[in-house]
Design a protein around this motif. Structure first.
Motif, PDB file in Angstrom:
ATOM      1  N   ALA A  26       0.834  -1.203   0.000  1.00 27.05           N
ATOM      2  CA  ALA A  26       0.000   0.000   0.000  1.00 27.05           C
ATOM      3  C   ALA A  26       0.866   1.249   0.000  1.00 27.05           C
ATOM      4  O   ALA A  26       1.818   1.371   0.783  1.00 27.05           O
ATOM      5  CB  ALA A  26      -0.916   0.003   1.217  1.00 27.05           C
ATOM      6  N   ALA A  27       0.528   2.200  -0.891  1.00 27.27           N
ATOM      7  CA  ALA A  27       1.397   3.358  -1.055  1.00 27.27           C
ATOM      8  C   ALA A  27       0.642   4.678  -1.138  1.00 27.27           C
ATOM      9  O   ALA A  27       1.254   5.719  -1.363  1.00 27.27           O
ATOM     10  CB  ALA A  27       2.255   3.183  -2.309  1.00 27.27           C
ATOM     11  N   GLY A  28      -0.651   4.666  -0.954  1.00 31.06           N
ATOM     12  CA  GLY A  28      -1.374   5.929  -0.988  1.00 31.06           C
ATOM     13  C   GLY A  28      -2.845   5.739  -1.302  1.00 31.06           C
ATOM     14  O   GLY A  28      -3.255   4.680  -1.771  1.00 31.06           O
ATOM     15  N   GLU A  29      -3.622   6.773  -1.028  1.00 32.62           N
ATOM     16  CA  GLU A  29      -5.041   6.753  -1.329  1.00 32.62           C
ATOM     17  C   GLU A  29      -5.543   8.175  -1.427  1.00 32.62           C
ATOM     18  O   GLU A  29      -4.888   9.123  -0.963  1.00 32.62           O
ATOM     19  CB  GLU A  29      -5.820   5.993  -0.254  1.00 32.62           C
ATOM     20  CG  GLU A  29      -5.660   6.562   1.141  1.00 32.62           C
ATOM     21  CD  GLU A  29      -6.382   5.726   2.188  1.00 32.62           C
ATOM     22  OE1 GLU A  29      -6.796   4.611   1.865  1.00 32.62           O
ATOM     23  OE2 GLU A  29      -6.534   6.214   3.319  1.00 32.62           O
ATOM     24  N   ALA A  30      -6.694   8.333  -2.035  1.00 39.20           N
ATOM     25  CA  ALA A  30      -7.303   9.652  -2.154  1.00 39.20           C
ATOM     26  C   ALA A  30      -8.803   9.474  -2.339  1.00 39.20           C
ATOM     27  O   ALA A  30      -9.273   8.441  -2.825  1.00 39.20           O
ATOM     28  CB  ALA A  30      -6.718  10.429  -3.327  1.00 39.20           C
ATOM     29  N   VAL A  31      -9.537  10.513  -1.948  1.00 35.65           N
ATOM     30  CA  VAL A  31     -10.991  10.518  -2.070  1.00 35.65           C
ATOM     31  C   VAL A  31     -11.428  11.831  -2.695  1.00 35.65           C
ATOM     32  O   VAL A  31     -10.911  12.900  -2.342  1.00 35.65           O
ATOM     33  CB  VAL A  31     -11.681  10.341  -0.699  1.00 35.65           C
ATOM     34  CG1 VAL A  31     -13.193  10.346  -0.865  1.00 35.65           C
ATOM     35  CG2 VAL A  31     -11.221   9.061  -0.018  1.00 35.65           C
ATOM     36  N   GLY A  32     -12.353  11.761  -3.632  1.00 37.61           N
ATOM     37  CA  GLY A  32     -12.872  12.959  -4.265  1.00 37.61           C
ATOM     38  C   GLY A  32     -14.370  12.877  -4.468  1.00 37.61           C
ATOM     39  O   GLY A  32     -15.046  12.006  -3.910  1.00 37.61           O
ATOM     40  N   ASN A  33     -14.882  13.756  -5.278  1.00 37.75           N
ATOM     41  CA  ASN A  33     -16.316  13.795  -5.556  1.00 37.75           C
ATOM     42  C   ASN A  33     -16.763  12.557  -6.326  1.00 37.75           C
ATOM     43  O   ASN A  33     -15.945  11.807  -6.856  1.00 37.75           O
ATOM     44  CB  ASN A  33     -16.660  15.048  -6.365  1.00 37.75           C
ATOM     45  CG  ASN A  33     -16.438  16.323  -5.587  1.00 37.75           C
ATOM     46  OD1 ASN A  33     -16.551  16.330  -4.361  1.00 37.75           O
ATOM     47  ND2 ASN A  33     -16.129  17.402  -6.278  1.00 37.75           N
TER      48      ASN A  33
END
Length: 302
Positions: A26-33
């Motif tokens: 695991a190296a990152g995550e993001a959340v958007g619309n």
């Protein structure tokens, strides 16, 4: 040796989630619309997805991206999204699918399996080697049997019979009257036909109806029993298509309808074991973005 970066994306109606791994870690995550192409349109959905992917990558170069989104199971939608994402990441392997394949791999990481999605809508999906099968997912006008919408709409129809004097009022129909603010026949017809029907509003009735059923309400129990039969039919259909009826497959239950133990989950699990002897019922699992990430890692390794 170059690092292998993979990205999995769950493009939902209210939020888009991306998960990144580097060499399997695991190296990152993001959340958007929300990035659902059905509601936004394909081009706008692609822009949302790209923004979330870039945020999650933090300038890393991906080897593979897999996106799952409701509505992207249609080949033309998937192809257009792949084209738009590919123009932004020209050296990357990209695959776009509906939400069912990533839901399957969120709960069952690899191998043969079935997932039943029960939320506002309903659908089943199975994989067994090269075999793939879908059932349901036709939307509230043409399908979604056993879904939260179907459960709520059954109660709405029952309340209509109460207003006609063809059925007796109880807590199930009282719920409909309160939730939709329809104390009489005229208000009832207005709520259904004068404005666009909002599936989420009808589906919001389902948790209470399932709860009433568990406490012995006969009308609610009848609605829930039918939902269990309909959902079981979806599972049996995809199991048959993928030669899994006698294979003791893992069957994942995904979606809000199955988040808690209830009469519905009891009936459904009983039906699954009866139709698919030796089946293992799986509830919970990882988020859909992780399911997409597992598919992206496999794509990168090809």
């Amino acid at each position: 040796m170059n690092d292998v970066v993979a990205v999995g994306v769950d493009a939902g109606g209210t939020a888009t989630r991306a998960a990144v791994s580097e060499n399997g870690t695991a190296a990152g995550e993001a959340v958007g619309n929300g990035g659902n192409p059905t509601t936004l349109g394909v081009d706008d959905a692609a822009n949302v997805i790209l923004g979330v992917v870039r945020q999650a990558l933090e300038r890393r170069r991906p080897a593979a991206i897999v996106v799952g989104a409701a509505g992207a199971g249609r080949p033309a939608v998937a192809a257009r999204l792949e084209e738009l994402l590919g123009s932004a990441f020209p050296d990357c392997r990209i695959a776009v699918a509906g939400d069912a394949p990533i839901a399957l791999r969120a709960a069952i990481p690899a191998g043969p399996g079935i997932v039943l999605i029960g939320g506002t809508g309903s659908a089943a999906y199975a994989e067994n080697g090269e075999l793939r099968a879908h059932a349901g997912g036709l939307g509230y006008l043409a399908g979604d049997e056993g879904s939260a919408f179907a459960i709520g709409m059954a109660a709405v129809r029952l309340y209509g019979r109460v207003l006609d004097g063809r059925a007796r009022a109880d807590e199930t129909t009282d719920l409909v009257a309160r939730a939709l603010a329809v104390p009489d026949r005229d208000a009832y017809l207005g709520a259904i036909y004068d404005a666009p029907l909002v599936p989420a509003t009808i589906a919001a009735l389902a948790p209470a109806i399932v709860g009433f059923a568990g406490k012995g309400n006969r009308a609610a129990a009848k609605i829930v029993q039918q939902a269990g039969l309909d959902l079981g039919d979806l599972i049996k259909s995809v199991a048959r298509a993928c030669n899994l009826l006698e294979a003791s497959p893992s069957v994942a239950l995904a979606g809000g309808l199955f988040s808690e133990n209830s009469l519905l989950t009891f009936l459904l699990e009983t039906r699954i074991i009866g139709d698919l002897p030796g089946a293992l019922v799986v509830r919970g699992g990882d988020g859909a973005a992780i399911g997409a990430l597992r598919l992206a890692e496999a794509l990168a390794a090809q």
